[in-house]
Write a protein that holds these residues in place. Structure first.
Motif, PDB file in Angstrom:
ATOM      1  N   TYR A 313      -8.050  37.808  72.574  1.00  0.00           N
ATOM      2  CA  TYR A 313      -7.221  36.770  73.204  1.00  0.00           C
ATOM      3  C   TYR A 313      -6.071  36.367  72.277  1.00  0.00           C
ATOM      4  N   LEU A 314      -6.396  36.106  71.010  1.00  0.00           N
ATOM      5  CA  LEU A 314      -5.378  35.648  70.070  1.00  0.00           C
ATOM      6  C   LEU A 314      -4.347  36.740  69.803  1.00  0.00           C
ATOM      7  N   ASN A 322      -0.396  25.617  71.137  1.00  0.00           N
ATOM      8  CA  ASN A 322      -0.435  24.240  70.655  1.00  0.00           C
ATOM      9  C   ASN A 322      -1.875  23.876  70.276  1.00  0.00           C
ATOM     10  N   GLN A 323      -2.048  22.641  69.854  1.00  0.00           N
ATOM     11  CA  GLN A 323      -3.363  22.162  69.431  1.00  0.00           C
ATOM     12  C   GLN A 323      -4.354  22.160  70.579  1.00  0.00           C
ATOM     13  N   ILE A 324      -3.884  21.888  71.780  1.00  0.00           N
ATOM     14  CA  ILE A 324      -4.784  21.842  72.934  1.00  0.00           C
ATOM     15  C   ILE A 324      -5.382  23.221  73.192  1.00  0.00           C
ATOM     16  N   GLU A 325      -4.560  24.261  73.150  1.00  0.00           N
ATOM     17  CA  GLU A 325      -5.076  25.614  73.372  1.00  0.00           C
ATOM     18  C   GLU A 325      -6.052  26.006  72.270  1.00  0.00           C
ATOM     19  N   ARG A 326      -5.728  25.655  71.029  1.00  0.00           N
ATOM     20  CA  ARG A 326      -6.656  25.946  69.926  1.00  0.00           C
ATOM     21  C   ARG A 326      -8.000  25.250  70.151  1.00  0.00           C
ATOM     22  N   ALA A 348     -22.250  43.999  77.434  1.00  0.00           N
ATOM     23  CA  ALA A 348     -22.044  43.595  78.832  1.00  0.00           C
ATOM     24  C   ALA A 348     -21.341  42.254  78.912  1.00  0.00           C
ATOM     25  N   PHE A 349     -21.755  41.293  78.090  1.00  0.00           N
ATOM     26  CA  PHE A 349     -21.136  39.970  78.139  1.00  0.00           C
ATOM     27  C   PHE A 349     -19.719  39.995  77.570  1.00  0.00           C
ATOM     28  N   ILE A 350     -19.500  40.784  76.512  1.00  0.00           N
ATOM     29  CA  ILE A 350     -18.138  40.890  75.973  1.00  0.00           C
ATOM     30  C   ILE A 350     -17.211  41.493  77.017  1.00  0.00           C
ATOM     31  N   ASN A 351     -17.668  42.559  77.691  1.00  0.00           N
ATOM     32  CA  ASN A 351     -16.831  43.176  78.726  1.00  0.00           C
ATOM     33  C   ASN A 351     -16.516  42.204  79.851  1.00  0.00           C
ATOM     34  N   ARG A 352     -17.516  41.439  80.265  1.00  0.00           N
ATOM     35  CA  ARG A 352     -17.293  40.458  81.323  1.00  0.00           C
ATOM     36  C   ARG A 352     -16.260  39.423  80.892  1.00  0.00           C
ATOM     37  N   ASP A 353     -16.356  38.951  79.664  1.00  0.00           N
ATOM     38  CA  ASP A 353     -15.430  37.923  79.197  1.00  0.00           C
ATOM     39  C   ASP A 353     -14.024  38.486  78.961  1.00  0.00           C
ATOM     40  N   LEU A 354     -13.943  39.755  78.531  1.00  0.00           N
ATOM     41  CA  LEU A 354     -12.624  40.377  78.415  1.00  0.00           C
ATOM     42  C   LEU A 354     -11.957  40.510  79.783  1.00  0.00           C
ATOM     43  N   LEU A 360      -3.782  36.395  80.940  1.00  0.00           N
ATOM     44  CA  LEU A 360      -3.890  35.327  79.952  1.00  0.00           C
ATOM     45  C   LEU A 360      -3.783  33.943  80.567  1.00  0.00           C
ATOM     46  N   ASP A 361      -2.881  33.770  81.516  1.00  0.00           N
ATOM     47  CA  ASP A 361      -2.718  32.454  82.126  1.00  0.00           C
ATOM     48  C   ASP A 361      -4.008  32.044  82.836  1.00  0.00           C
TER      49      ASP A 361
END
Length: 657
Positions: A313-314, A322-326, A348-354, A360-361
């Motif tokens: 993501y990063l 900004n600080q809120i996103e961090r 499996a969980f990493i793939n789902r979260d990717l 990104l939005d």
């Protein structure tokens, strides 16, 4: 094939180590035992080698392979590395490990035992012979030793015995070892790795990451060393990661996928770039996790397998806006860590979260929503602090709250922020109700070591409080530093400070800890927590701490603890480390606790070049098995352990193998 011929083949490039092999991991005890077996002409097993064409073969270390067919060691690396180091006096080209494990080996001509150099016990005894010096000098060295020994009248009549023993050591070079060969056009890297894993059933098998790294090194030979330098950089900062973990981060950054097979056909340039990008993202994330959450060292950094998703993501984001996103990213990380998002099916969980952050939005919002569906709610309840031991998942949460809140040290009244300096200001775990007094009253270890009985103080303050009861030392603290107790979520009803009301104290403090944690989570979420999640109980429901899932091991009473402390102090008096009391064994993949060992030296009594050991008193088979599987030598009798320590330091002669 004779050992001397094998060493010559290593020098000439006809024998080498395949790239997928792990580094050298033997310790001094194993090296000593190997040499003792060879000296006595006991069998040490054969070698398994992979016959393959040198062209295109991927091997460890610098230098070229010999032309034609070469032999790559599949089984026997530790033995041959040890023998090479002792006989040649230097490590082989493919070496990757701690050379102290085979440096300075000596042999006593009278007692016929091997030991590593100790100036205190060897300096004035001419019968100690440096094995490497003898091996390098050969027959000339034998003569030199005999001339030297002839200068001592007490030993002249034994010269004949000594000649035979020195010759037996030199003869180790000519011992034949059987070579089993794996060959044929069908023996691809994948097939050979499978063979390697089957043969090495007693050792650590190659992981999917090892295989991926082997293929990466085919196009980028420096890949392993480059990534190990990154790991060393983080280790110096207080964080321990392994190659599999880093490779997982590189994979998500470079390919956007969790499974290592996506790296197999990736070009070296893409991988190189991925390593740099992933490392930069990890640096940034560790700064945030340390600075904003206070999770500033290895023992409290949980949820490590959320990092591959965060790094992806990063990296795509470039930088957080900004600080809120961090804060929201850290909120998601904490939720993953607290509830063990990646403790099971990691890929499996990493793939789902990717997949959820492919756009990104709105990605963070989707990650949090997924967690809510998976978990059923994101708020902390008092019962979540009902775990026990340092392995409890909410132990890092307590540490985090100490670092990020206004928790005050009870000795100085100063905030316990992460940037305290000075050796006496490092935070230590303090049992609010002393362990020894609780054990005397019949409390079991699950209650004595309950997370709600922990707080963090500076070393100096911890020493000052010592074994006092809260009933006696709490009023003094409150008088000197008003608010210091409440800052560490201590219930302020003096009745709860009494030993007989310990259970009620735990219940009240769990409720305070849950409330404080939810307040911090709400702050981090910037509106992502739902109102109904915040409406959690403000009082603790009765929970039987002893019924929570138990981690095998831990000290059962005060008498046992004193025995372990006395043993550690004795070891320390010999110039060694006193060991780790209640050492937690952790699964390197999931971060979950496996067992708690009473007293352990995980890097060995002589750090990194003697075997890992532990003293376990009255522990069940689960704890013993867990320690053995982790490669730790277990002693269950303090007397036997002390004998081992004395032999290790040459305080007494070694017994038979």
């Amino acid at each position: 094939m004779q050992i001397s011929t094998i060493l010559d083949h290593i020098d000439s490039g006809y024998m080498a180590l395949p790239e997928f092999q792990r580094g050298y991991v033997w310790n001094r005890d194993q090296v000593r035992a190997l040499m003792d077996s060879l000296y006595r002409r006991h069998p040490i097993g054969g070698l398994l080698v992979w016959l393959t064409a040198s062209e295109g073969a991927q091997k460890r270390g610098p230098g070229d392979l010999a032309p034609g067919i070469v032999k790559l060691l599949l089984d026997g690396q530790q033995r041959m590395t040890s023998l090479y180091g002792i006989i040649r006096g230097v490590a082989p080209r493919f070496f990757d490990g701690n050379s102290e494990a085979f440096t300075g080996l000596h042999f006593h001509l009278d007692r016929e035992e091997f030991a590593f150099y100790s100036p205190v016990f060897m300096r004035d005894d001419p019968l100690w012979i440096n094995v490497s010096e003898l091996m390098k000098a050969g027959q000339t060295g034998l003569g030199d030793h005999l001339v030297r020994l002839g200068q001592f009248p007490d030993h002249k009549e034994r010269i004949g015995d000594f000649v035979g023993r020195l010759s037996a050591i030199l003869g180790i070079r000519e011992i034949d070892l059987h070579l089993e060969e794996v060959a044929g056009p069908d023996k691809t890297v994948d097939v050979v790795v499978d063979i390697f894993n089957r043969v090495n059933t007693g050792g650590t098998k190659l992981s999917k990451g090892d295989l991926a790294l082997a293929k990466i090194c085919a196009g980028w030979p420096e890949a392993r060393d480059t990534m190990k330098s990154k790991l060393e950089h983080w280790r110096k900062a207080g964080f321990e990661f392994n190659l599999d973990w880093l490779l997982r981060c590189v994979n998500t950054v470079a390919t956007g996928e969790a499974m290592f097979l996506h790296l197999h056909d990736t070009t070296p340039e893409v991988v190189k770039n991925g390593v740099e990008r992933a490392s930069n993202a990890i640096d940034s994330l560790l700064n945030s996790v340390s600075g904003r959450l206070g999770l500033d060292h290895e023992r409290v950094l949980f949820g490590k397998y959320a990092f591959p998703v965060m790094a992806h993501y990063l990296d795509r984001r470039g930088k957080l806006q900004n600080q809120i996103e961090r804060d929201r990213l850290l909120f998601w990380f904490l939720q993953c860590a607290m509830w063990g998002r990646y403790s099971g099916q990691t890929e499996a969980f990493i793939n789902r979260d990717l997949e959820l952050i492919s756009e990104l939005d709105g990605g963070l919002e989707r990650l949090v929503s997924e967690l809510r569906l998976w978990r059923g709610g994101l708020a902390v309840e008092p019962g979540h602090f009902a775990g026990w031991s340092l392995g409890a998942r909410f132990y890092p949460v307590l540490y985090m709250m100490t670092r990020v809140g206004m928790a005050l040290d009870w000795g100085t009244g100063l905030p316990l922020k992460y940037d305290l300096l000075g050796k006496m200001n490092h935070l230590e775990v303090h049992h609010i109700f002393p362990k020894s007094l609780l054990y005397k009253r019949g409390w079991t270890k699950s209650y004595v070591n309950a997370v709600a009985n922990f707080c963090f103080l500076t070393k100096d303050t911890n020493l000052q409080i010592s074994n006092q009861t809260p009933e006696s030392y709490f009023p003094i603290i409150e008088e000197k530093h008003p608010g210091a107790l409440a800052s560490q979520w201590i219930p302020m009803d003096p009745e709860l400070w009494r030993l007989e009301n310990y259970a009620d104290f735990l219940s009240a403090r769990r409720a305070l800890l849950a409330k404080a944690t939810n307040d911090f989570l709400e702050e981090l979420s910037h509106g992502m927590m739902q109102q109904e999640e915040l409406a959690v109980p403000t009082t603790d429901d009765p929970i039987d701490v002893a019924s929570t899932p138990a981690i095998p091991g831990a000290i059962k009473d005060g008498a046992e603890e004193q025995l372990l402390l006395d043993t550690g102090a004795w070891v320390e008096s010999l110039g060694l480390s006193a060991g780790n009391l209640c050492y937690e064994l952790v699964d390197p993949e999931t971060g979950n606790s496996i067992a708690v060992l009473d007293l352990a030296w995980p890097q060995g009594l002589q750090t990194n070049y003697s075997e890992p050991v532990a003293l376990l008193i009255d522990e069940g088979p689960e704890t013993l098995t867990a320690a053995n599987h982790a490669g730790i030598r277990v002693f269950t009798n303090p007397k036997a352990f002390r004998q081992y320590v004395e032999q290790l330091l040459n305080l007494v002669p070694a017994g038979p193998e």
